[in-house]
Design a protein around this motif. Structure first.
Motif, PDB file in Angstrom:
ATOM      1  N   VAL A   8      -9.872  -6.684   7.214  1.00  0.00           N
ATOM      2  CA  VAL A   8      -8.546  -6.890   7.830  1.00  0.00           C
ATOM      3  C   VAL A   8      -7.500  -6.016   7.121  1.00  0.00           C
ATOM      4  N   VAL A   9      -7.591  -5.995   5.780  1.00  0.00           N
ATOM      5  CA  VAL A   9      -6.652  -5.173   4.993  1.00  0.00           C
ATOM      6  C   VAL A   9      -6.753  -3.706   5.392  1.00  0.00           C
ATOM      7  N   LYS A  10      -8.022  -3.225   5.500  1.00  0.00           N
ATOM      8  CA  LYS A  10      -8.219  -1.823   5.895  1.00  0.00           C
ATOM      9  C   LYS A  10      -7.641  -1.557   7.278  1.00  0.00           C
ATOM     10  N   GLN A  11      -7.900  -2.495   8.203  1.00  0.00           N
ATOM     11  CA  GLN A  11      -7.406  -2.316   9.579  1.00  0.00           C
ATOM     12  C   GLN A  11      -5.879  -2.291   9.601  1.00  0.00           C
ATOM     13  N   LEU A  12      -5.264  -3.216   8.854  1.00  0.00           N
ATOM     14  CA  LEU A  12      -3.790  -3.257   8.794  1.00  0.00           C
ATOM     15  C   LEU A  12      -3.228  -1.980   8.183  1.00  0.00           C
ATOM     16  N   PHE A  13      -3.884  -1.482   7.116  1.00  0.00           N
ATOM     17  CA  PHE A  13      -3.406  -0.275   6.429  1.00  0.00           C
ATOM     18  C   PHE A  13      -3.417   0.930   7.376  1.00  0.00           C
ATOM     19  N   PHE A  14      -4.540   1.102   8.101  1.00  0.00           N
ATOM     20  CA  PHE A  14      -4.621   2.241   9.011  1.00  0.00           C
ATOM     21  C   PHE A  14      -3.677   2.089  10.206  1.00  0.00           C
ATOM     22  N   SER A  15      -3.452   0.837  10.641  1.00  0.00           N
ATOM     23  CA  SER A  15      -2.463   0.597  11.708  1.00  0.00           C
ATOM     24  C   SER A  15      -1.073   0.985  11.217  1.00  0.00           C
ATOM     25  N   ALA A  16      -0.800   0.642   9.962  1.00  0.00           N
ATOM     26  CA  ALA A  16       0.505   0.988   9.378  1.00  0.00           C
ATOM     27  C   ALA A  16       0.680   2.506   9.319  1.00  0.00           C
ATOM     28  N   LEU A  17      -0.389   3.218   8.883  1.00  0.00           N
ATOM     29  CA  LEU A  17      -0.310   4.680   8.814  1.00  0.00           C
ATOM     30  C   LEU A  17      -0.085   5.284  10.201  1.00  0.00           C
ATOM     31  N   GLU A  19       1.452   3.855  12.815  1.00  0.00           N
ATOM     32  CA  GLU A  19       2.842   3.591  13.230  1.00  0.00           C
ATOM     33  C   GLU A  19       3.817   4.498  12.466  1.00  0.00           C
ATOM     34  N   LYS A  20       3.498   4.735  11.197  1.00  0.00           N
ATOM     35  CA  LYS A  20       4.347   5.635  10.400  1.00  0.00           C
ATOM     36  C   LYS A  20       4.304   7.056  10.979  1.00  0.00           C
ATOM     37  N   ALA A  21       3.111   7.483  11.410  1.00  0.00           N
ATOM     38  CA  ALA A  21       2.954   8.843  11.951  1.00  0.00           C
ATOM     39  C   ALA A  21       3.785   9.053  13.207  1.00  0.00           C
ATOM     40  N   ILE A  22       3.957   7.989  14.005  1.00  0.00           N
ATOM     41  CA  ILE A  22       4.768   8.123  15.239  1.00  0.00           C
ATOM     42  C   ILE A  22       6.211   7.665  14.998  1.00  0.00           C
ATOM     43  N   GLU A  23       6.563   7.541  13.689  1.00  0.00           N
ATOM     44  CA  GLU A  23       7.934   7.224  13.244  1.00  0.00           C
ATOM     45  C   GLU A  23       8.408   5.845  13.691  1.00  0.00           C
ATOM     46  N   ASN A  24       7.455   4.935  13.892  1.00  0.00           N
ATOM     47  CA  ASN A  24       7.810   3.528  14.152  1.00  0.00           C
ATOM     48  C   ASN A  24       7.814   2.823  12.802  1.00  0.00           C
ATOM     49  N   THR A  25       8.841   3.115  12.005  1.00  0.00           N
ATOM     50  CA  THR A  25       8.847   2.667  10.608  1.00  0.00           C
ATOM     51  C   THR A  25       8.991   1.148  10.467  1.00  0.00           C
ATOM     52  N   THR A  26       9.648   0.509  11.420  1.00  0.00           N
ATOM     53  CA  THR A  26       9.825  -0.952  11.323  1.00  0.00           C
ATOM     54  C   THR A  26       8.479  -1.654  11.379  1.00  0.00           C
ATOM     55  N   LEU A  27       7.658  -1.285  12.365  1.00  0.00           N
ATOM     56  CA  LEU A  27       6.341  -1.909  12.497  1.00  0.00           C
ATOM     57  C   LEU A  27       5.426  -1.484  11.351  1.00  0.00           C
ATOM     58  N   ALA A  28       5.516  -0.214  10.943  1.00  0.00           N
ATOM     59  CA  ALA A  28       4.711   0.270   9.815  1.00  0.00           C
ATOM     60  C   ALA A  28       5.021  -0.546   8.562  1.00  0.00           C
ATOM     61  N   ALA A  29       6.310  -0.802   8.301  1.00  0.00           N
ATOM     62  CA  ALA A  29       6.722  -1.575   7.125  1.00  0.00           C
ATOM     63  C   ALA A  29       6.157  -2.995   7.182  1.00  0.00           C
ATOM     64  N   GLU A  30       6.158  -3.582   8.395  1.00  0.00           N
ATOM     65  CA  GLU A  30       5.593  -4.944   8.548  1.00  0.00           C
ATOM     66  C   GLU A  30       4.113  -4.958   8.193  1.00  0.00           C
ATOM     67  N   PHE A  31       3.357  -3.955   8.682  1.00  0.00           N
ATOM     68  CA  PHE A  31       1.918  -3.891   8.397  1.00  0.00           C
ATOM     69  C   PHE A  31       1.659  -3.693   6.908  1.00  0.00           C
ATOM     70  N   ILE A  52       9.225   4.024   2.750  1.00  0.00           N
ATOM     71  CA  ILE A  52       9.981   3.584   3.936  1.00  0.00           C
ATOM     72  C   ILE A  52      11.317   2.983   3.495  1.00  0.00           C
ATOM     73  N   LYS A  53      11.288   2.203   2.413  1.00  0.00           N
ATOM     74  CA  LYS A  53      12.538   1.609   1.891  1.00  0.00           C
ATOM     75  C   LYS A  53      13.526   2.722   1.493  1.00  0.00           C
ATOM     76  N   LYS A  54      12.981   3.811   0.907  1.00  0.00           N
ATOM     77  CA  LYS A  54      13.840   4.916   0.477  1.00  0.00           C
ATOM     78  C   LYS A  54      14.512   5.594   1.670  1.00  0.00           C
ATOM     79  N   THR A  55      13.788   5.701   2.799  1.00  0.00           N
ATOM     80  CA  THR A  55      14.395   6.334   3.981  1.00  0.00           C
ATOM     81  C   THR A  55      15.575   5.518   4.490  1.00  0.00           C
ATOM     82  N   LYS A  56      15.612   4.245   4.151  1.00  0.00           N
ATOM     83  CA  LYS A  56      16.724   3.375   4.568  1.00  0.00           C
ATOM     84  C   LYS A  56      17.723   3.181   3.418  1.00  0.00           C
TER      85      LYS A  56
END
Length: 542
Positions: A8-17, A19-31, A52-56
């Protein structure tokens, strides 16, 4: 953690990456956050969430996450460099020493980390520690200008001018033909009120490299400090004649003369320096443009025009030069030239409001009122803020409409011009005069004409207008007073003013005086049939 949790951790991590790649930083940060909740030692997620925190601009939370990441994995350079940025942003300068120690441990051959460590010491005021770092760095990579400059900065902070000078003297001894070290040393002496020492260093440099423009500029500064203005200017002329010296630096020096331009010596100096500029840089449009500007300041309009034309022939992409050229042509009565060059400029810069106005004025002077109005209307639609331009534009439209005998639009345009500048003397005069010719709104006309004379006293044309309005109001004594002022100030010996004087004298009962002035008007070139009738019949005719 179970194998299921790990999956699950691996799946969440790759999902986060993803979302980050398509600049959906809010969802990426949640993952990433969910990964950390399930696996607090997941250093990659700690690092990614921190970024992500630094970009904000949330450097406080980012710092906390990165401090955890380097605890989990102290051998990742990226984590430490990211943490260093957070400490800088959060004023944690005192914590940087440890960060750069770790980075040097991980990559001991990277000079940037030593520079960063020394800088951290410098900002904490730990000057001796910073110097030790530079000593170590110099042992690794050899002496460099950056190390030299940074040491100089520290010595000056420590008020050790002698040490700073000694270091530069050593560099000169090791590199006697390297002029930059002489310049550094002279600057050091100069900024510490040791002008004589600075001069001695520069004279040595000049003997070594007589064609070094920077040396001549530095000498000009020193001589100016010592109040030897002639020697300073001579050094500038030598520097300006050297093509290798950057033209932008030279132009900056010429522009430095502008605040002193009430002084004719300053104007002459700037003019000569800009003349030298075109000799040193014969293919650079900027040289001719600045020379044109200086010629214009010295009222050498014909020569300025030639320089602007040369500048444009080398580079037609600088609008300001083209506007200056058209303004000169207009002022010189070269309306065909103004139209040709103005329309060429507008083919490149169609949205320049002032150029549209200037071309319109040129057409107005050639009495092509419809073309004039097209350009001037363009100016008013392109510019909504420049009150000077809008005032002049509507005033010129008033002139066009008047000449087309469209009195209503003419009056409306003049009124609009005065809303932008109630004290435009020429608008006030023209509007007042045209109203008086029609015998309309004479009270308004008198008020405007009086104001134009307050704004520009001793203007014969304005005085004549006011005299004529008073005449129309049957104030013949007042009219006589003002027409005599106009005649006294009239350098052009205008026929119209002589005729007006005759009209006024007639109504004051001085028929002989009236006829005499009507004859003067005829002698000055007035060929009006009405004037002939006035002379022959010895009476005023409307």
């Amino acid at each position: 953690m179970t194998s299921t949790d790990s999956a699950v951790v691996k799946q969440l991590f790759f999902s986060a990456l993803r979302e980050k790649a398509i600049e959906n930083t809010t969802l990426a940060a949640e993952f990433f956050d969910r990964v950390i909740q399930m696996d607090p030692s997941n250093d990659a997620s700690l690092y990614e969430l921190a970024n992500i925190k630094k970009t904000k601009n949330n450097y406080s939370d980012a710092q906390e996450l990165l401090e955890k990441a380097v605890t989990v994995n102290p051998d990742n350079e990226w984590y430490w460099t990211s943490l260093a940025e957070c400490y800088e942003k959060n004023n944690g300068i005192d914590k940087l020493d440890n960060v750069f120690n770790e980075l040097i441990r991980l990559n001991p051959d990277k000079p940037d980390y030593y520079y960063d460590k020394a800088n951290a010491f410098f900002y904490q005021g730990k000057y001796d520690e910073a110097l030790k770092v530079y000593d170590k760095l110099e042992g690794m990579i050899g002496p460099t200008d950056d190390i030299l400059a940074n040491r100089q900065k520290i010595y000056l902070k420590q008020n050790k001018t002698d040490l700073a000078a000694q270091q530069l003297e050593q560099m000169i001894a090791s590199n006697p033909s390297e002029i930059k070290y002489y310049l550094f040393l002279s600057q050091l002496y100069s900024s510490n009120n040791m002008a004589d020492k600075a001069l001695k260093v520069l004279l040595t440099a000049e003997k070594l490299k007589p064609n070094n423009g920077l040396v001549h500029l530095a000498l000009a500064d020193i001589y100016r400090e010592k109040n030897n203005i002639e020697a300073s200017y001579n050094e500038l002329t030598l520097a300006f004649a050297i093509p290798e010296l950057d033209i932008e630096q030279k132009i900056k020096i010429i522009l430095g003369y502008l605040p002193r331009f009430p002084d004719p010596n300053a104007r002459a100096s700037a003019l000569e320096l800009s003349r030298i500029l075109i000799v040193a840089h014969p293919a650079d449009s900027k040289a001719y443009a600045i020379y044109g500007d200086m010629l214009l300041q010295n009222e050498k309009l014909k020569d300025a025009k030639a320089m602007y034309q040369k500048s444009i022939s080398l580079n037609n992409q600088v609008y300001e030069v083209q506007e200056q050229l058209v303004r000169i042509e207009l002022g010189d009565g070269d309306f065909d030239g103004a139209i040709k060059d103005g329309e060429n400029s507008l083919s490149l810069f169609p949205n320049q409001a002032w150029m549209n106005y200037l071309v319109g004025v040129a057409w107005l002077q050639k009495k092509d009122y419809h073309k004039a109005m097209d350009y001037i209307k363009n100016a008013t639609s392109l510019e909504l803020q420049d009150k000077d331009l809008l005032s002049q534009s509507f005033s010129s439209l008033g002139d066009c409409y008047h000449d087309l005998r469209d009195n209503k639009n003419s009056d409306d345009a003049y009124d609009k011009a005065l809303t932008y500048n109630p004290d435009n003397a020429f608008t006030l005069n023209n509007f007042a005069y045209y109203l008086s010719l029609r015998g309309e709104e004479l009270v308004k006309a008198a008020k405007m004409s009086k104001r134009s004379n307050e704004l520009q006293p001793n203007n014969a044309s304005f005085e004549d207008t006011y005299a004529w309005i008073l005449f129309k109001q049957k104030d013949y004594a007042g009219a006589k007073l003002w027409i005599e002022k106009a005649l006294a100030d009239d350098k052009d010996k205008s026929a119209v003013k002589s005729e007006h004087y005759g009209d006024i004298l007639f109504y004051l009962g001085n028929v002989d005086g009236a006829v005499e002035n009507w004859k003067k008007a005829k002698d000055k070139g007035d060929k009006s049939p009405v004037l002939d009738r006035k002379i022959n019949e010895k009476k005023y005719i409307e």
